[in-house]
Design a protein around this motif. Structure first.
Motif, PDB file in Angstrom:
ATOM      1  N   LEU A  20      59.250  32.705  58.402  1.00 30.26           N
ATOM      2  CA  LEU A  20      57.907  33.256  58.565  1.00 30.26           C
ATOM      3  C   LEU A  20      57.989  34.733  58.919  1.00 30.26           C
ATOM      4  O   LEU A  20      58.872  35.166  59.656  1.00 30.26           O
ATOM      5  CB  LEU A  20      57.152  32.531  59.676  1.00 30.26           C
ATOM      6  N   THR A  21      57.030  35.471  58.417  1.00 30.99           N
ATOM      7  CA  THR A  21      56.945  36.887  58.774  1.00 30.99           C
ATOM      8  C   THR A  21      56.207  37.007  60.107  1.00 30.99           C
ATOM      9  O   THR A  21      55.587  36.062  60.583  1.00 30.99           O
ATOM     10  CB  THR A  21      56.169  37.676  57.711  1.00 30.99           C
ATOM     11  N   GLU A  22      56.257  38.203  60.699  1.00 30.34           N
ATOM     12  CA  GLU A  22      55.498  38.450  61.937  1.00 30.34           C
ATOM     13  C   GLU A  22      54.013  38.180  61.704  1.00 30.34           C
ATOM     14  O   GLU A  22      53.341  37.627  62.562  1.00 30.34           O
ATOM     15  CB  GLU A  22      55.698  39.891  62.404  1.00 30.34           C
ATOM     16  N   ALA A  23      53.501  38.564  60.543  1.00 31.26           N
ATOM     17  CA  ALA A  23      52.090  38.347  60.210  1.00 31.26           C
ATOM     18  C   ALA A  23      51.773  36.848  60.151  1.00 31.26           C
ATOM     19  O   ALA A  23      50.715  36.410  60.608  1.00 31.26           O
ATOM     20  CB  ALA A  23      51.738  39.022  58.890  1.00 31.26           C
ATOM     21  N   ASP A  24      52.688  36.062  59.571  1.00 35.40           N
ATOM     22  CA  ASP A  24      52.492  34.609  59.512  1.00 35.40           C
ATOM     23  C   ASP A  24      52.438  34.015  60.915  1.00 35.40           C
ATOM     24  O   ASP A  24      51.579  33.188  61.217  1.00 35.40           O
ATOM     25  CB  ASP A  24      53.633  33.942  58.737  1.00 35.40           C
ATOM     26  N   ILE A  25      53.352  34.457  61.764  1.00 37.66           N
ATOM     27  CA  ILE A  25      53.394  33.950  63.143  1.00 37.66           C
ATOM     28  C   ILE A  25      52.125  34.340  63.886  1.00 37.66           C
ATOM     29  O   ILE A  25      51.530  33.529  64.599  1.00 37.66           O
ATOM     30  CB  ILE A  25      54.653  34.460  63.872  1.00 37.66           C
ATOM     31  N   ASP A  26      51.679  35.573  63.712  1.00 37.93           N
ATOM     32  CA  ASP A  26      50.431  36.016  64.337  1.00 37.93           C
ATOM     33  C   ASP A  26      49.263  35.148  63.886  1.00 37.93           C
ATOM     34  O   ASP A  26      48.394  34.797  64.688  1.00 37.93           O
ATOM     35  CB  ASP A  26      50.143  37.480  64.014  1.00 37.93           C
ATOM     36  N   GLN A  27      49.239  34.786  62.620  1.00 35.01           N
ATOM     37  CA  GLN A  27      48.154  33.948  62.094  1.00 35.01           C
ATOM     38  C   GLN A  27      48.178  32.562  62.739  1.00 35.01           C
ATOM     39  O   GLN A  27      47.129  32.032  63.126  1.00 35.01           O
ATOM     40  CB  GLN A  27      48.263  33.828  60.581  1.00 35.01           C
ATOM     41  N   VAL A  28      49.357  31.974  62.884  1.00 32.43           N
ATOM     42  CA  VAL A  28      49.482  30.662  63.510  1.00 32.43           C
ATOM     43  C   VAL A  28      49.016  30.725  64.965  1.00 32.43           C
ATOM     44  O   VAL A  28      48.228  29.890  65.424  1.00 32.43           O
ATOM     45  CB  VAL A  28      50.939  30.145  63.441  1.00 32.43           C
ATOM     46  N   VAL A  29      49.490  31.733  65.687  1.00 32.48           N
ATOM     47  CA  VAL A  29      49.143  31.860  67.105  1.00 32.48           C
ATOM     48  C   VAL A  29      47.647  32.128  67.278  1.00 32.48           C
ATOM     49  O   VAL A  29      47.006  31.555  68.166  1.00 32.48           O
ATOM     50  CB  VAL A  29      49.997  32.970  67.769  1.00 32.48           C
ATOM     51  N   THR A  30      47.082  32.953  66.425  1.00 30.39           N
ATOM     52  CA  THR A  30      45.650  33.237  66.502  1.00 30.39           C
ATOM     53  C   THR A  30      44.827  31.978  66.231  1.00 30.39           C
ATOM     54  O   THR A  30      43.865  31.686  66.954  1.00 30.39           O
ATOM     55  CB  THR A  30      45.271  34.353  65.499  1.00 30.39           C
ATOM     56  N   ALA A  31      45.212  31.225  65.209  1.00 35.72           N
ATOM     57  CA  ALA A  31      44.486  29.993  64.889  1.00 35.72           C
ATOM     58  C   ALA A  31      44.590  28.992  66.036  1.00 35.72           C
ATOM     59  O   ALA A  31      43.595  28.356  66.403  1.00 35.72           O
ATOM     60  CB  ALA A  31      45.029  29.385  63.598  1.00 35.72           C
TER      61      ALA A  31
END
Length: 50
Positions: A20-31
């Motif tokens: 996962l990219t940093e952006a993908d991880i940010d999306q998971v954490v935000t959701a």
């Protein structure tokens, strides 16, 4: 398989892995944060986790 059914109702698996990219991880954490906030179970900022 009652134990499997019970675990399915209690366990949350997050889509996090080495590709996962940093952006993908940010999306998971935000959701996850949104869901916890809507459920009223989000930890409060500045409050220690137990």
């Amino acid at each position: 398989m009652p134990a499997t059914e019970q675990a399915g109702h209690e366990v949350l698996t997050l889509p996090l892995h080495q590709h996962l990219t940093e952006a993908d991880i940010d999306q998971v954490v935000t959701a996850l944060g949104r869901v916890l906030t809507e459920a009223g179970t989000a930890p409060h900022a500045g409050r220690p986790q137990q």
